[in-house]
Design an enzyme around this catalytic site. Structure first.
Site, short mmCIF file in Angstrom:
data_model
loop_
_atom_site.label_atom_id
_atom_site.label_comp_id
_atom_site.label_asym_id
_atom_site.label_seq_id
_atom_site.Cartn_x
_atom_site.Cartn_y
_atom_site.Cartn_z
CG HIS A 159 -1.80 1.19 1.32
ND1 HIS A 159 -2.98 1.25 0.63
CD2 HIS A 159 -1.69 2.36 1.98
CE1 HIS A 159 -3.56 2.41 0.87
NE2 HIS A 159 -2.80 3.11 1.69
CG ASP A 181 -11.78 3.64 5.29
OD1 ASP A 181 -11.33 4.42 6.13
OD2 ASP A 181 -11.44 3.67 4.09
NE ARG A 190 -9.77 10.39 8.81
CZ ARG A 190 -8.93 9.58 8.17
NH1 ARG A 190 -9.32 8.40 7.72
NH2 ARG A 190 -7.69 9.94 7.98
CB SER A 195 -8.46 4.90 7.25
OG SER A 195 -8.65 4.96 5.86
CE LYS A 212 -8.72 1.98 3.19
NZ LYS A 212 -8.83 3.35 2.77
#
Ligand code: URA
Length: 434
Positions: free
Chosen positions: A82, A161, A168, A183, A187
């Site tokens: 990620h 999320d 947010r 968050s 995932k």
């Protein structure tokens, strides 16, 4: 249990219990807790922070708010990666085939681009017919058969999320470390891989502006990953310019292919080797990062990494001829050179602004439903540390709309910062957190 009491508790700096966190996430996902209460809670978390135990509880509650992928039908160690959001970041297109060619399974869930940042799925759709739309069974089969598959996020993955992130975004609570950690990690945990490597960007165009904050985020992410039972490591990288030379979907695919062919080196290859080194060592495929680097470089020199990309594209219904003949990739009608109106050494290239230039040309999405043009974007000739003469080529705009292309010329010029001296560049890979 009352949400007002839980908000007041966090407002006063107290630690929330596992039950309170579960109540809040479940209630908000179902719609029982209204946006105004969750907004107040996000702000209280932003200002008061969360302990590791609270962040883990929040991450797990979010992970379990929807469907999770069980990758057990896939044999072997599965890896995922990620990035916290880069411009010109085509690392997945290089790293995933390279690591897979070393024998590790890559079962990756990717997203589409939004705003100034790109997405791996859009880039891969430069291959006609390529799709990430597949059943879980097909995804498992592809990873078992060829060692790699990239799938889109299922609609029901971490619904908590989707709601919290949107909130947010409009309440000034994006840059909270516990909120970012829960968050991202919810995932990643829901996507089921055993080894997770993270690229945490640091600098003016990133969520984390300073190395200190990026370190805190990287430590938070890896700690929660490990507490949740996964192998996890992070790299902190400087975002003082776009990654590599190309920004724009097909243009980035072309650049990724030249790296896989061994034709391009620099920061981009270095980052892929570092992330891959962490994946292969954490997954038990190599004893050291050095050994892992050797293995990956070998997959470039013997063509196995490039072939792996071609296999993946074909397995996902794409025409892979462009992997071997990049002139077949979508190409823009106008190629407009951008000449410098200043002389000096390049000191910085505002990454976020370059992403916005590509978006102006149609290469990025203003909203998640916008159509994008895969052919357009920017190719940078000059990068940090390069000397530039007045009138020398800085880069090229690739446009399908001539007016937008002309407008982009000035926009790209404005992204560059020059200096009369060649200051030493801050280290690109700032730290590795394991
Ligand atoms: N990326 C995410 O997925 N979540 C955040 O909160 C920040 C970056």
């Amino acid at each position: 249990m009352q949400m007002t009491d839980i908000i007041a508790k966090k407002r006063d700096g107290e630690e929330l219990s596992t039950e309170e966190i579960a109540f809040m996430i479940k209630g908000y996902t179902k719609g029982d807790i209204p946006d105004y209460q969750m907004s107040a809670m996000c702000m209280a978390i932003m200002l008061r922070g969360m302990s590791d135990r609270e962040t883990l509880d929040m991450t797990m509650s979010m992970t379990n708010s929807g469907e999770t992928l069980d990758l057990s039908p896939i044999k072997g160690v599965k890896a995922d990666k990620h990035s916290t959001g880069g411009v010109g970041d085509k690392t997945s297109l290089i790293l995933c085939p390279m690591v897979s060619a070393c024998g590790m399974k890559v079962a990756k869930m990717s997203g589409r681009g939004l705003g100034h940042t790109g997405g791996t799925i859009d880039k891969l759709e430069s291959f006609p017919g390529f799709t990430t739309d597949m059943t879980e069974e097909q995804f498992y089969k592809n990873v078992n058969d060829i060692g790699i598959a990239i799938m889109g996020q299922t609609a029901d993955l971490v619904p908590a999320d989707k709601k919290i992130y949107a909130l947010r975004d409009v309440t000034g609570t994006v840059p909270s470390i516990p909120l970012i950690v829960s968050s991202i990690m919810s995932k990643k945990l829901a996507s089921g891989s055993d080894v997770i490597v993270l690229d945490v960007k640091c600098g003016s165009g990133a969520f984390m502006k300073t190395q200190d904050d990026a370190e805190k985020l990287a430590r938070g992410l890896t700690r929660i990953g490990r507490l949740a039972g996964r192998k996890c490591a992070a790299v902190i990288t400087d975002m003082d310019q776009p990654l590599g030379h190309a920004v724009g979907n097909a243009l980035e695919v072309k650049e990724a292919i030249s790296v896989l062919r061994g034709e391009e080196k620099g920061d981009l290859l270095e980052l892929c080797l570092t992330l891959g080194g962490l994946m292969l060592t954490e997954g038990g495929f190599a004893d050291s990062i050095e050994k892992a680097r050797e293995m990956m470089l070998e997959t470039i020199s013997n063509g196995k990494a490039l072939n792996k990309l071609a296999e993946m594209v074909a397995a996902q219904h794409g025409d892979n001829s462009a992997v071997f003949e990049t002139s077949l990739l979508p190409e823009a009608k106008y190629k407009i050179p951008v000449y410098s109106t200043e002389a000096g050494y390049v000191r910085g290239i505002q990454a976020e602004q370059v992403g916005l230039v590509s978006m102006h040309l149609g290469g990025g999405r203003a909203t998640k439903d916008s159509e994008i043009d895969l052919a357009v974007g920017v190719v940078l000739n000059k990068k940090i540390g390069d000397h530039v003469y007045d009138g020398e080529l800085l880069g090229t705009i690739h446009a399908n709309d001539e007016r937008k292309g002309r407008e982009a010329v000035e926009l790209l010029r404005k992204c560059y910062r020059f200096s009369s001296e060649n200051h030493s560049r801050p280290k690109f890979i700032k730290d590795i957190v394991r």
